[in-house]
Write a protein that holds these residues in place. Structure first.
Motif, PDB file in Angstrom:
ATOM      1  N   THR A  38     -24.387  21.100  -1.397  1.00 30.75           N
ATOM      2  CA  THR A  38     -23.215  22.549  -0.729  1.00 30.75           C
ATOM      3  C   THR A  38     -23.031  23.468  -0.383  1.00 30.75           C
ATOM      4  O   THR A  38     -22.710  23.680   1.338  1.00 30.75           O
ATOM      5  CB  THR A  38     -21.845  22.267  -2.079  1.00 30.75           C
ATOM      6  OG1 THR A  38     -22.061  21.209  -2.622  1.00 30.75           O
ATOM      7  CG2 THR A  38     -20.988  23.170  -1.448  1.00 30.75           C
ATOM      8  N   GLY A  39     -24.096  24.415  -0.665  1.00 28.96           N
ATOM      9  CA  GLY A  39     -24.151  25.771  -0.323  1.00 28.96           C
ATOM     10  C   GLY A  39     -25.041  25.585   1.639  1.00 28.96           C
ATOM     11  O   GLY A  39     -24.780  26.527   2.484  1.00 28.96           O
ATOM     12  N   CYS A  40     -26.167  24.290   1.139  1.00 21.69           N
ATOM     13  CA  CYS A  40     -26.652  24.423   2.906  1.00 21.69           C
ATOM     14  C   CYS A  40     -26.297  23.529   3.727  1.00 21.69           C
ATOM     15  O   CYS A  40     -26.255  23.905   4.613  1.00 21.69           O
ATOM     16  CB  CYS A  40     -27.860  23.086   2.346  1.00 21.69           C
ATOM     17  SG  CYS A  40     -28.680  23.859   0.783  1.00 21.69           S
ATOM     18  N   GLY A  43     -23.860  26.428   5.259  1.00 22.26           N
ATOM     19  CA  GLY A  43     -24.474  27.402   6.484  1.00 22.26           C
ATOM     20  C   GLY A  43     -25.480  26.605   7.294  1.00 22.26           C
ATOM     21  O   GLY A  43     -25.370  26.460   8.327  1.00 22.26           O
ATOM     22  N   GLU A  44     -25.453  25.383   6.829  1.00 21.83           N
ATOM     23  CA  GLU A  44     -26.102  24.267   8.367  1.00 21.83           C
ATOM     24  C   GLU A  44     -25.306  23.911   9.794  1.00 21.83           C
ATOM     25  O   GLU A  44     -25.881  24.161  10.784  1.00 21.83           O
ATOM     26  CB  GLU A  44     -27.258  23.219   7.632  1.00 21.83           C
ATOM     27  CG  GLU A  44     -28.619  23.627   6.778  1.00 21.83           C
ATOM     28  CD  GLU A  44     -29.168  22.434   6.940  1.00 21.83           C
ATOM     29  OE1 GLU A  44     -29.242  20.765   7.501  1.00 21.83           O
ATOM     30  OE2 GLU A  44     -30.464  22.173   6.205  1.00 21.83           O
ATOM     31  N   VAL A  45     -24.340  23.408   9.147  1.00 20.47           N
ATOM     32  CA  VAL A  45     -23.331  23.114  10.054  1.00 20.47           C
ATOM     33  C   VAL A  45     -22.794  24.892  10.607  1.00 20.47           C
ATOM     34  O   VAL A  45     -22.635  24.381  11.439  1.00 20.47           O
ATOM     35  CB  VAL A  45     -22.062  22.362   9.029  1.00 20.47           C
ATOM     36  CG1 VAL A  45     -20.711  22.134  10.470  1.00 20.47           C
ATOM     37  CG2 VAL A  45     -22.711  20.904   8.752  1.00 20.47           C
ATOM     38  N   LEU A  46     -22.325  25.523  10.046  1.00 20.85           N
ATOM     39  CA  LEU A  46     -21.851  26.363  10.631  1.00 20.85           C
ATOM     40  C   LEU A  46     -22.881  27.046  11.150  1.00 20.85           C
ATOM     41  O   LEU A  46     -22.299  27.696  12.584  1.00 20.85           O
ATOM     42  CB  LEU A  46     -21.525  27.790   9.012  1.00 20.85           C
ATOM     43  CG  LEU A  46     -20.950  28.554   9.941  1.00 20.85           C
ATOM     44  CD1 LEU A  46     -19.751  28.221  10.915  1.00 20.85           C
ATOM     45  CD2 LEU A  46     -20.475  30.108   8.814  1.00 20.85           C
ATOM     46  N   GLY A  47     -24.148  26.977  11.095  1.00 23.71           N
ATOM     47  CA  GLY A  47     -25.216  27.588  12.062  1.00 23.71           C
ATOM     48  C   GLY A  47     -25.230  27.085  12.816  1.00 23.71           C
ATOM     49  O   GLY A  47     -26.110  26.977  14.460  1.00 23.71           O
ATOM     50  N   MET A  48     -25.567  25.429  12.759  1.00 31.71           N
ATOM     51  CA  MET A  48     -25.646  24.550  14.370  1.00 31.71           C
ATOM     52  C   MET A  48     -23.996  24.867  15.074  1.00 31.71           C
ATOM     53  O   MET A  48     -23.886  25.186  16.076  1.00 31.71           O
ATOM     54  CB  MET A  48     -25.352  23.308  13.626  1.00 31.71           C
ATOM     55  CG  MET A  48     -26.910  22.230  13.121  1.00 31.71           C
ATOM     56  SD  MET A  48     -26.345  21.309  12.542  1.00 31.71           S
ATOM     57  CE  MET A  48     -28.649  21.117  11.665  1.00 31.71           C
ATOM     58  N   VAL A  49     -23.380  24.615  14.732  1.00 33.63           N
ATOM     59  CA  VAL A  49     -21.527  25.284  15.289  1.00 33.63           C
ATOM     60  C   VAL A  49     -21.807  26.619  16.428  1.00 33.63           C
ATOM     61  O   VAL A  49     -21.498  26.847  17.581  1.00 33.63           O
ATOM     62  CB  VAL A  49     -20.419  25.111  14.395  1.00 33.63           C
ATOM     63  CG1 VAL A  49     -19.450  25.752  15.086  1.00 33.63           C
ATOM     64  CG2 VAL A  49     -20.045  23.872  13.927  1.00 33.63           C
ATOM     65  N   ILE A  50     -22.615  27.324  15.262  1.00 33.49           N
ATOM     66  CA  ILE A  50     -22.784  28.796  15.949  1.00 33.49           C
ATOM     67  C   ILE A  50     -24.126  28.822  17.109  1.00 33.49           C
ATOM     68  O   ILE A  50     -23.769  29.688  17.872  1.00 33.49           O
ATOM     69  CB  ILE A  50     -22.812  29.646  15.685  1.00 33.49           C
ATOM     70  CG1 ILE A  50     -21.689  29.956  14.153  1.00 33.49           C
ATOM     71  CG2 ILE A  50     -23.139  31.619  15.758  1.00 33.49           C
ATOM     72  CD1 ILE A  50     -22.091  31.118  12.742  1.00 33.49           C
ATOM     73  N   LEU A  64     -30.856  30.555  12.028  1.00 35.02           N
ATOM     74  CA  LEU A  64     -29.909  30.123  12.138  1.00 35.02           C
ATOM     75  C   LEU A  64     -29.511  29.570  10.449  1.00 35.02           C
ATOM     76  O   LEU A  64     -28.506  30.061  10.084  1.00 35.02           O
ATOM     77  CB  LEU A  64     -28.463  29.937  13.331  1.00 35.02           C
ATOM     78  CG  LEU A  64     -27.256  31.236  12.722  1.00 35.02           C
ATOM     79  CD1 LEU A  64     -27.514  32.919  11.794  1.00 35.02           C
ATOM     80  CD2 LEU A  64     -26.163  30.768  13.995  1.00 35.02           C
ATOM     81  N   ALA A  65     -29.577  27.932  10.862  1.00 35.84           N
ATOM     82  CA  ALA A  65     -28.778  27.406  10.505  1.00 35.84           C
ATOM     83  C   ALA A  65     -29.559  27.070   9.002  1.00 35.84           C
ATOM     84  O   ALA A  65     -29.441  27.185   7.774  1.00 35.84           O
ATOM     85  CB  ALA A  65     -28.553  25.734  10.565  1.00 35.84           C
ATOM     86  N   ILE A  66     -31.191  28.107   9.348  1.00 35.99           N
ATOM     87  CA  ILE A  66     -31.384  27.305   7.735  1.00 35.99           C
ATOM     88  C   ILE A  66     -30.952  28.770   6.623  1.00 35.99           C
ATOM     89  O   ILE A  66     -31.029  28.823   5.538  1.00 35.99           O
ATOM     90  CB  ILE A  66     -32.766  27.245   7.997  1.00 35.99           C
ATOM     91  CG1 ILE A  66     -33.740  26.572   8.082  1.00 35.99           C
ATOM     92  CG2 ILE A  66     -34.248  27.666   6.994  1.00 35.99           C
ATOM     93  CD1 ILE A  66     -34.694  25.859   9.097  1.00 35.99           C
ATOM     94  N   ALA A  67     -31.397  30.654   7.274  1.00 36.38           N
ATOM     95  CA  ALA A  67     -30.912  30.907   7.022  1.00 36.38           C
ATOM     96  C   ALA A  67     -29.451  31.100   6.051  1.00 36.38           C
ATOM     97  O   ALA A  67     -29.727  31.563   5.149  1.00 36.38           O
ATOM     98  CB  ALA A  67     -30.570  32.453   7.804  1.00 36.38           C
ATOM     99  N   LEU A 134     -27.323  13.795   9.926  1.00 35.61           N
ATOM    100  CA  LEU A 134     -27.400  15.231   9.163  1.00 35.61           C
ATOM    101  C   LEU A 134     -27.217  14.419   7.615  1.00 35.61           C
ATOM    102  O   LEU A 134     -27.332  14.856   7.071  1.00 35.61           O
ATOM    103  CB  LEU A 134     -26.114  15.658   9.937  1.00 35.61           C
ATOM    104  CG  LEU A 134     -26.209  17.202   9.250  1.00 35.61           C
ATOM    105  CD1 LEU A 134     -27.230  17.356   8.715  1.00 35.61           C
ATOM    106  CD2 LEU A 134     -24.266  18.294   9.420  1.00 35.61           C
ATOM    107  N   ALA A 135     -26.569  13.180   8.017  1.00 38.84           N
ATOM    108  CA  ALA A 135     -25.720  13.010   6.199  1.00 38.84           C
ATOM    109  C   ALA A 135     -26.805  12.259   5.932  1.00 38.84           C
ATOM    110  O   ALA A 135     -27.114  12.384   4.882  1.00 38.84           O
ATOM    111  CB  ALA A 135     -24.807  12.105   6.775  1.00 38.84           C
TER     112      ALA A 135
END
Length: 167
Positions: A38-40, A43-50, A64-67, A134-135
């Motif tokens: 869930t956390g990953c 973070g990953e989706v948010l990082g990819m969007v940003i 960024l996505a990994i961080a 991604l899924a």
């Protein structure tokens, strides 16, 4: 002196292991992995969007996505541990102990799938291929990380450290 250290180590392991025998159920491991996932995923989706919104290339976006995956993975654990009344410093130590290996394995597998999947790195957020890969990557990471979490919990590590605060 060795006897005392052994006794302390055994007591320490017993306190942290939800099953004094050093075993962990697959259900418990799956729940810990789902928590990590869930956390990953957040973070990953948010990082990819940003990264995409800012026009960044693949490598900075991936970093960024990994961080952010680590950040949100730790944040979910911190939230639960802090609710138990633990101080911030101790809660951070618990989150680091509980989640670091799990998130690292999850990120290695899921980003490995994305990097190695033909065309995945070129897919845009609006492409169905982006979301399917991604899924698949997250599902693969879940399947591979669950036995890692089972092994850690069975030894009083990983999410076993968190379980003592969920009473």
């Amino acid at each position: 002196m060795q006897h005392d250290e052994h006794t302390q180590d055994h007591a320490h392991a017993h306190v942290h292991s939800p099953h004094g025998s050093g075993t962990a159920s697959w259900s418990m491991a799956a729940q810990a992995t789902l928590h990590c996932l869930t956390g990953c995923a957040i973070g990953e989706v948010l990082g990819m969007v940003i990264g995409t919104a800012l026009g960044w290339g693949n490598v900075p976006t991936l970093i960024l996505a990994i961080a952010l995956a680590f950040f949100f993975g730790y944040l979910l654990t911190l939230r639960g541990v802090l609710k138990a009344g633990i101080g911030v410093k101790a809660a951070i130590r618990v989150a680091l102990a509980a989640d670091t290996l799990s998130i690292a394995v999850m990120e290695l597998i899921d980003n490995g799938v994305i990097v190695l999947w033909p065309g995945a790195m070129e897919a845009e957020l609006a492409d169905a291929a982006f979301w399917w890969v991604l899924a698949i990557a997250l599902a693969t990471a879940f399947v591979i990380t669950t036995p890692v979490n089972k092994w850690m919990i069975g030894r009083g590590k990983g999410h076993a450290v968190v379980h003592q605060y969920h009473h």
